[in-house]
Write a protein that holds these residues in place. Structure first.
Motif, PDB file in Angstrom:
ATOM      1  N   GLY A  51      13.744  12.090  61.498  1.00  0.00           N
ATOM      2  CA  GLY A  51      12.897  11.411  62.379  1.00  0.00           C
ATOM      3  C   GLY A  51      13.685  10.437  63.214  1.00  0.00           C
ATOM      4  O   GLY A  51      12.857   9.531  63.707  1.00  0.00           O
ATOM      5  N   LYS A  52      14.815  10.328  63.414  1.00  0.00           N
ATOM      6  CA  LYS A  52      15.427   9.398  64.513  1.00  0.00           C
ATOM      7  C   LYS A  52      15.345   9.966  65.745  1.00  0.00           C
ATOM      8  O   LYS A  52      15.235  11.062  66.010  1.00  0.00           O
ATOM      9  CB  LYS A  52      17.063   9.402  64.055  1.00  0.00           C
ATOM     10  N   SER A  53      15.069   8.997  66.812  1.00  0.00           N
ATOM     11  CA  SER A  53      15.135   9.239  67.961  1.00  0.00           C
ATOM     12  C   SER A  53      16.399  10.013  68.373  1.00  0.00           C
ATOM     13  O   SER A  53      17.430   9.360  67.786  1.00  0.00           O
ATOM     14  CB  SER A  53      14.720   7.997  68.890  1.00  0.00           C
ATOM     15  N   PRO A  54      16.539  10.467  69.781  1.00  0.00           N
ATOM     16  CA  PRO A  54      17.605  11.008  70.115  1.00  0.00           C
ATOM     17  C   PRO A  54      18.807  10.137  70.569  1.00  0.00           C
ATOM     18  O   PRO A  54      19.975  10.261  69.922  1.00  0.00           O
ATOM     19  CB  PRO A  54      17.234  11.562  71.685  1.00  0.00           C
ATOM     20  N   ASP A  55      18.411   8.842  70.757  1.00  0.00           N
ATOM     21  CA  ASP A  55      19.216   7.790  70.863  1.00  0.00           C
ATOM     22  C   ASP A  55      19.804   7.155  69.657  1.00  0.00           C
ATOM     23  O   ASP A  55      20.880   6.841  69.524  1.00  0.00           O
ATOM     24  CB  ASP A  55      18.607   6.603  71.854  1.00  0.00           C
ATOM     25  N   ASP A  56      18.901   6.887  68.658  1.00  0.00           N
ATOM     26  CA  ASP A  56      19.201   6.648  67.251  1.00  0.00           C
ATOM     27  C   ASP A  56      20.103   7.483  66.656  1.00  0.00           C
ATOM     28  O   ASP A  56      21.059   7.059  65.846  1.00  0.00           O
ATOM     29  CB  ASP A  56      18.139   6.223  66.747  1.00  0.00           C
ATOM     30  N   ALA A  57      19.806   8.833  66.725  1.00  0.00           N
ATOM     31  CA  ALA A  57      20.559   9.907  66.026  1.00  0.00           C
ATOM     32  C   ALA A  57      21.852   9.571  66.680  1.00  0.00           C
ATOM     33  O   ALA A  57      23.101   9.932  65.938  1.00  0.00           O
ATOM     34  CB  ALA A  57      19.990  10.929  66.280  1.00  0.00           C
ATOM     35  N   GLN A  58      22.034   9.730  68.077  1.00  0.00           N
ATOM     36  CA  GLN A  58      23.451   9.525  68.630  1.00  0.00           C
ATOM     37  C   GLN A  58      24.224   8.241  68.036  1.00  0.00           C
ATOM     38  O   GLN A  58      25.543   8.526  67.786  1.00  0.00           O
ATOM     39  CB  GLN A  58      23.468   9.579  70.092  1.00  0.00           C
ATOM     40  N   ASP A  59      23.578   7.319  68.181  1.00  0.00           N
ATOM     41  CA  ASP A  59      24.212   5.941  67.403  1.00  0.00           C
ATOM     42  C   ASP A  59      25.000   6.154  66.188  1.00  0.00           C
ATOM     43  O   ASP A  59      25.797   5.920  65.727  1.00  0.00           O
ATOM     44  CB  ASP A  59      23.350   4.746  67.819  1.00  0.00           C
ATOM     45  N   LEU A  60      23.865   6.838  65.249  1.00  0.00           N
ATOM     46  CA  LEU A  60      24.252   6.817  63.875  1.00  0.00           C
ATOM     47  C   LEU A  60      25.542   7.877  63.753  1.00  0.00           C
ATOM     48  O   LEU A  60      26.602   7.694  63.051  1.00  0.00           O
ATOM     49  CB  LEU A  60      23.042   7.680  63.308  1.00  0.00           C
ATOM     50  N   VAL A  61      25.537   8.826  64.622  1.00  0.00           N
ATOM     51  CA  VAL A  61      26.775   9.891  64.748  1.00  0.00           C
ATOM     52  C   VAL A  61      28.040   9.059  65.158  1.00  0.00           C
ATOM     53  O   VAL A  61      29.242   9.191  64.414  1.00  0.00           O
ATOM     54  CB  VAL A  61      26.494  11.124  65.361  1.00  0.00           C
ATOM     55  N   GLN A  62      27.802   8.247  66.310  1.00  0.00           N
ATOM     56  CA  GLN A  62      29.108   7.582  66.797  1.00  0.00           C
ATOM     57  C   GLN A  62      29.434   6.542  65.743  1.00  0.00           C
ATOM     58  O   GLN A  62      30.638   6.556  65.471  1.00  0.00           O
ATOM     59  CB  GLN A  62      28.621   7.048  67.905  1.00  0.00           C
ATOM     60  N   GLY A  63      28.523   6.026  65.233  1.00  0.00           N
ATOM     61  CA  GLY A  63      28.851   4.958  63.903  1.00  0.00           C
ATOM     62  C   GLY A  63      29.549   5.596  62.613  1.00  0.00           C
ATOM     63  O   GLY A  63      30.714   5.271  62.268  1.00  0.00           O
ATOM     64  N   PHE A  64      29.181   6.691  62.438  1.00  0.00           N
ATOM     65  CA  PHE A  64      29.795   7.350  61.263  1.00  0.00           C
ATOM     66  C   PHE A  64      31.277   8.063  61.707  1.00  0.00           C
ATOM     67  O   PHE A  64      32.066   7.639  60.983  1.00  0.00           O
ATOM     68  CB  PHE A  64      28.978   9.000  61.027  1.00  0.00           C
ATOM     69  N   PHE A  65      31.501   8.231  62.743  1.00  0.00           N
ATOM     70  CA  PHE A  65      32.764   8.760  63.010  1.00  0.00           C
ATOM     71  C   PHE A  65      33.590   7.522  63.254  1.00  0.00           C
ATOM     72  O   PHE A  65      34.824   7.342  62.902  1.00  0.00           O
ATOM     73  CB  PHE A  65      32.826   9.728  64.351  1.00  0.00           C
ATOM     74  N   GLY A  66      32.967   6.588  63.978  1.00  0.00           N
ATOM     75  CA  GLY A  66      33.824   5.126  64.037  1.00  0.00           C
ATOM     76  C   GLY A  66      34.354   4.517  62.799  1.00  0.00           C
ATOM     77  O   GLY A  66      35.403   4.192  62.509  1.00  0.00           O
ATOM     78  N   ARG A  67      33.322   4.731  61.661  1.00  0.00           N
ATOM     79  CA  ARG A  67      33.792   4.227  60.266  1.00  0.00           C
ATOM     80  C   ARG A  67      34.707   5.092  59.570  1.00  0.00           C
ATOM     81  O   ARG A  67      35.603   4.572  58.886  1.00  0.00           O
ATOM     82  CB  ARG A  67      32.517   4.431  59.394  1.00  0.00           C
ATOM     83  N   LEU A  68      34.864   6.453  59.989  1.00  0.00           N
ATOM     84  CA  LEU A  68      35.840   7.407  59.403  1.00  0.00           C
ATOM     85  C   LEU A  68      37.074   6.767  60.004  1.00  0.00           C
ATOM     86  O   LEU A  68      38.081   6.758  59.324  1.00  0.00           O
ATOM     87  CB  LEU A  68      35.346   8.851  59.766  1.00  0.00           C
ATOM     88  N   LEU A  69      37.080   6.916  61.361  1.00  0.00           N
ATOM     89  CA  LEU A  69      38.355   6.424  61.822  1.00  0.00           C
ATOM     90  C   LEU A  69      38.879   5.134  61.540  1.00  0.00           C
ATOM     91  O   LEU A  69      40.110   4.830  61.359  1.00  0.00           O
ATOM     92  CB  LEU A  69      38.163   6.497  63.725  1.00  0.00           C
ATOM     93  N   GLU A  70      38.130   4.169  61.404  1.00  0.00           N
ATOM     94  CA  GLU A  70      38.502   2.833  61.105  1.00  0.00           C
ATOM     95  C   GLU A  70      39.113   3.090  59.625  1.00  0.00           C
ATOM     96  O   GLU A  70      40.084   2.322  59.376  1.00  0.00           O
ATOM     97  CB  GLU A  70      37.331   1.880  61.154  1.00  0.00           C
ATOM     98  N   LYS A  71      38.391   3.712  58.703  1.00  0.00           N
ATOM     99  CA  LYS A  71      38.730   3.703  57.270  1.00  0.00           C
ATOM    100  C   LYS A  71      40.123   4.356  57.283  1.00  0.00           C
ATOM    101  O   LYS A  71      41.166   3.938  56.555  1.00  0.00           O
ATOM    102  CB  LYS A  71      37.893   4.552  56.345  1.00  0.00           C
ATOM    103  N   ASP A  72      40.440   5.444  57.948  1.00  0.00           N
ATOM    104  CA  ASP A  72      41.522   6.231  58.019  1.00  0.00           C
ATOM    105  C   ASP A  72      42.916   5.044  58.597  1.00  0.00           C
ATOM    106  O   ASP A  72      43.996   4.988  58.137  1.00  0.00           O
ATOM    107  CB  ASP A  72      41.571   7.292  59.121  1.00  0.00           C
ATOM    108  N   ARG A  73      42.259   4.352  59.780  1.00  0.00           N
ATOM    109  CA  ARG A  73      43.516   3.700  60.334  1.00  0.00           C
ATOM    110  C   ARG A  73      43.751   2.687  59.149  1.00  0.00           C
ATOM    111  O   ARG A  73      45.049   2.196  59.130  1.00  0.00           O
ATOM    112  CB  ARG A  73      42.788   2.787  61.603  1.00  0.00           C
ATOM    113  N   LEU A  74      42.919   1.964  58.763  1.00  0.00           N
ATOM    114  CA  LEU A  74      43.210   0.920  57.503  1.00  0.00           C
ATOM    115  C   LEU A  74      43.839   1.317  56.220  1.00  0.00           C
ATOM    116  O   LEU A  74      45.118   0.607  55.919  1.00  0.00           O
ATOM    117  CB  LEU A  74      41.801   0.099  56.894  1.00  0.00           C
ATOM    118  N   LYS A  75      43.697   2.565  55.976  1.00  0.00           N
ATOM    119  CA  LYS A  75      44.282   3.303  54.871  1.00  0.00           C
ATOM    120  C   LYS A  75      45.952   3.600  55.482  1.00  0.00           C
ATOM    121  O   LYS A  75      46.723   3.233  54.611  1.00  0.00           O
ATOM    122  CB  LYS A  75      43.872   4.533  54.678  1.00  0.00           C
TER     123      LYS A  75
END
Length: 90
Positions: A51-75
């Motif tokens: 039920g997310k709008s196109p913009d919200d769905a894009q933001d969620l995916v971007q945020g998801f990959f951003g968190r993965l990258l940040e977690k990897d960098r910190l590790k």
């Protein structure tokens, strides 16, 4: 988390763990690119189905990959610090 069911289904966690297994920087960057390319649309479509709008769905995916990258960098930084401390003590 919105994507938890989909993450389990797509085995993204397994793919990320493989990326964290000591790849050189160019190889790691290529692997992250392939991971994002393979999973961006399925994650986006999942957000839209929830039920997310196109913009919200894009933001969620971007945020998801951003968190993965940040977690990897910190590790990686923590591992480098542990290695440096171990070398100092040797």
């Amino acid at each position: 988390m919105l994507f938890l069911d989909l993450l389990c289904h797509l085995n993204i966690v397994e793919h990320v763990e493989r990326l964290r297994c000591g790849l050189e920087s160019d190889d790691a960057r290529d692997a992250w690119d392939r991971l994002a390319e393979a999973y961006w649309y399925p994650l986006y479509a999942f957000g839209r189905r929830k039920g997310k709008s196109p913009d919200d769905a894009q933001d969620l995916v971007q945020g998801f990959f951003g968190r993965l990258l940040e977690k990897d960098r910190l590790k990686a930084e923590r591992a480098a610090k542990r290695a440096a401390k171990k070398a100092e003590g040797a």
